[in-house]
Design an enzyme around this catalytic site. Structure first.
Site: not given
Length: 428
Positions: A205, A338
């Site tokens: 990330e 999400k």
């Protein structure tokens, strides 16, 4: 009517070099919408099912040709001719066509790619930017970014059990300034890590993944970087943690290899987290307990829920049925959103709305396996969610979302609103 006349699914690659699903939706007017879906590394057991081929001779079994085939055959046949502006009806058509509780037949990755691409096509047809199409005239709040600057757990190859150590620019006057603050801290942290002789390689990330003595050492590195960049920890930049505790929950205990193999009960783990929150300016903890340890979640919420945002990710998996149960039992006080955990935009928006009605915050989130698709940036503004997690200040798959939010802020002009600390509206 914005009739759908063609749908094309294809296999593309995500930021980890694994296959994922992309979809093009063509409307009668000639307008096209395109979307690609993300994929997670640490996943909740009750997430909607991401369909993979399982052929070990191809992409190590991670191919998505079956999901693509479903788009190009069954799904295409079911949605051709439908009005792209009827998002809820289209998503219900996909859900009914799949016929399972967890989208395991067609694959949540196939269904979400279509759902997102249809929304993009409809927005283009209407002449509106996606955030405005999704949220109407009310979408004007930019999200506070939760920037993952140190990676651990399933996202990095180091001794840290906790998955993410984040900076949160709560004192910034605008989103543009929040991004600048974050970038400056990121570069200050890189120099500090380099000067200590540690690797400045980044994880999935975009955050650094140094090998440090323990979790508090990671926090202290970030505090040093905040100070070196010229900011005040707590007042201007707060901290957040993603424990991803399901990953180190073993036989009813929380086993912290990064703390010398410490084995803790839920109460002891809560005490450790509470100590960190007293010692450092931590205002958000995600997945502080394992997804199945609801008693532990109750303990954590009773101890910290008034003063710290307690975000359920693996706990709630963007699912309204599970979220309602959590609200009824007063578990956590926030939900991570999400889109690929649930598989359609309509169900995603329902989860955000349910959270807000209950006084829970909603944090829009990327996945560790991302693409250049920036739909979640538009969702964050369109729904006035107030917070977003989309990685660190490196890797173009993360920066794509920040850049889209910068464009949206510019587009909104004087009516753009950055909430700062007010985004954490359920804390004292």
């Amino acid at each position: 009517m914005s009739a759908i006349v063609d749908i094309v699914g294809r296999e593309v690659l995500d930021s980890r070099g694994n296959p994922t699903v992309e979809c093009d939706v063509l409307l009668e007017s000639g307008v096209m919408g395109r979307a690609a879906v993300p994929s997670g590394a640490s996943t909740g057991s009750r997430e909607a099912i991401e369909l993979r081929d399982g052929d070990k001779a191809r992409y190590l079994g991670k191919g998505v040709l079956k999901a693509v085939e479903h788009i190009n055959t069954e799904i295409s046949e079911a949605v051709l001719g439908l009005d792209a502006s009827e998002q809820a009806f289209l998503d219900k058509t996909l859900i009914d066509l799949d016929g399972t509780d967890n989208k395991s037949r067609l694959g949540a990755n196939a269904m979400l790619a279509v759902s997102m691409a249809v929304a993009r096509a409809a927005a283009e047809e209407s002449g509106l930017p996606l955030y405005r199409y999704l949220g109407g005239m009310g979408g004007m709040q930019l999200p506070v970014p939760m920037m993952n600057v140190i990676n651990g757990g399933a996202h990095a190859n180091n001794s840290l059990d906790l998955q993410e150590f984040m900076i949160i620019p709560v004192g910034a006057p605008s989103f543009r300034e929040a991004v600048r603050w974050g970038a400056e801290v990121f570069h200050a942290l890189k120099k500090i890590i380099h000067d200590k002789g540690m690797s400045t390689a980044v994880g999935d990330e975009g955050g650094f993944a140094p090998s440090v003595e323990n979790h508090e050492a990671a926090i202290q590195l970030i505090l040093q970087a905040i100070e070196a960049a010229g900011y005040t920890a707590g007042e201007q930049i707060a901290l957040g943690l993603d424990c991803a505790a399901s990953e180190f929950y073993k036989d009813g205990q929380y086993v912290l290899e990064g703390e010398g193999g410490l084995r803790l009960t839920a109460q002891q783990w809560t005490d450790m987290l509470a100590t960190w929150c007293d010692k450092y300016p931590i205002i958000s903890i995600e997945d502080g307990m394992a997804e199945g340890d609801w008693d532990g979640w109750k303990t954590l919420t009773e101890r910290l829920g008034q003063n710290v945002q307690l975000v359920g990710d693996d706990l709630f998996v963007t699912n309204t049925k599970i979220l309602k149960e959590g609200i009824d039992k007063r578990i956590a006080n926030s939900i991570l959103i999400k889109i690929n955990q649930i598989g359609t935009l309509t169900e995603t928006f329902a989860a955000i709305e349910m959270a807000k009605r209950a006084g829970y915050t909603a944090v829009i989130s990327h996945r560790s396996g991302e693409t250049e698709d920036s739909t979640i940036a538009d969702i964050a503004v369109g729904t006035n969610a107030g917070q977003i997690k989309t990685g660190s200040l490196s890797r173009s798959d993360r920066i794509a979302k920040y850049n889209q939010l910068l464009r949206i802020e510019e587009d909104l002009g004087d009516i753009a609103f950055y909430p700062g600390r007010a985004a954490f509206y359920n804390l004292r």
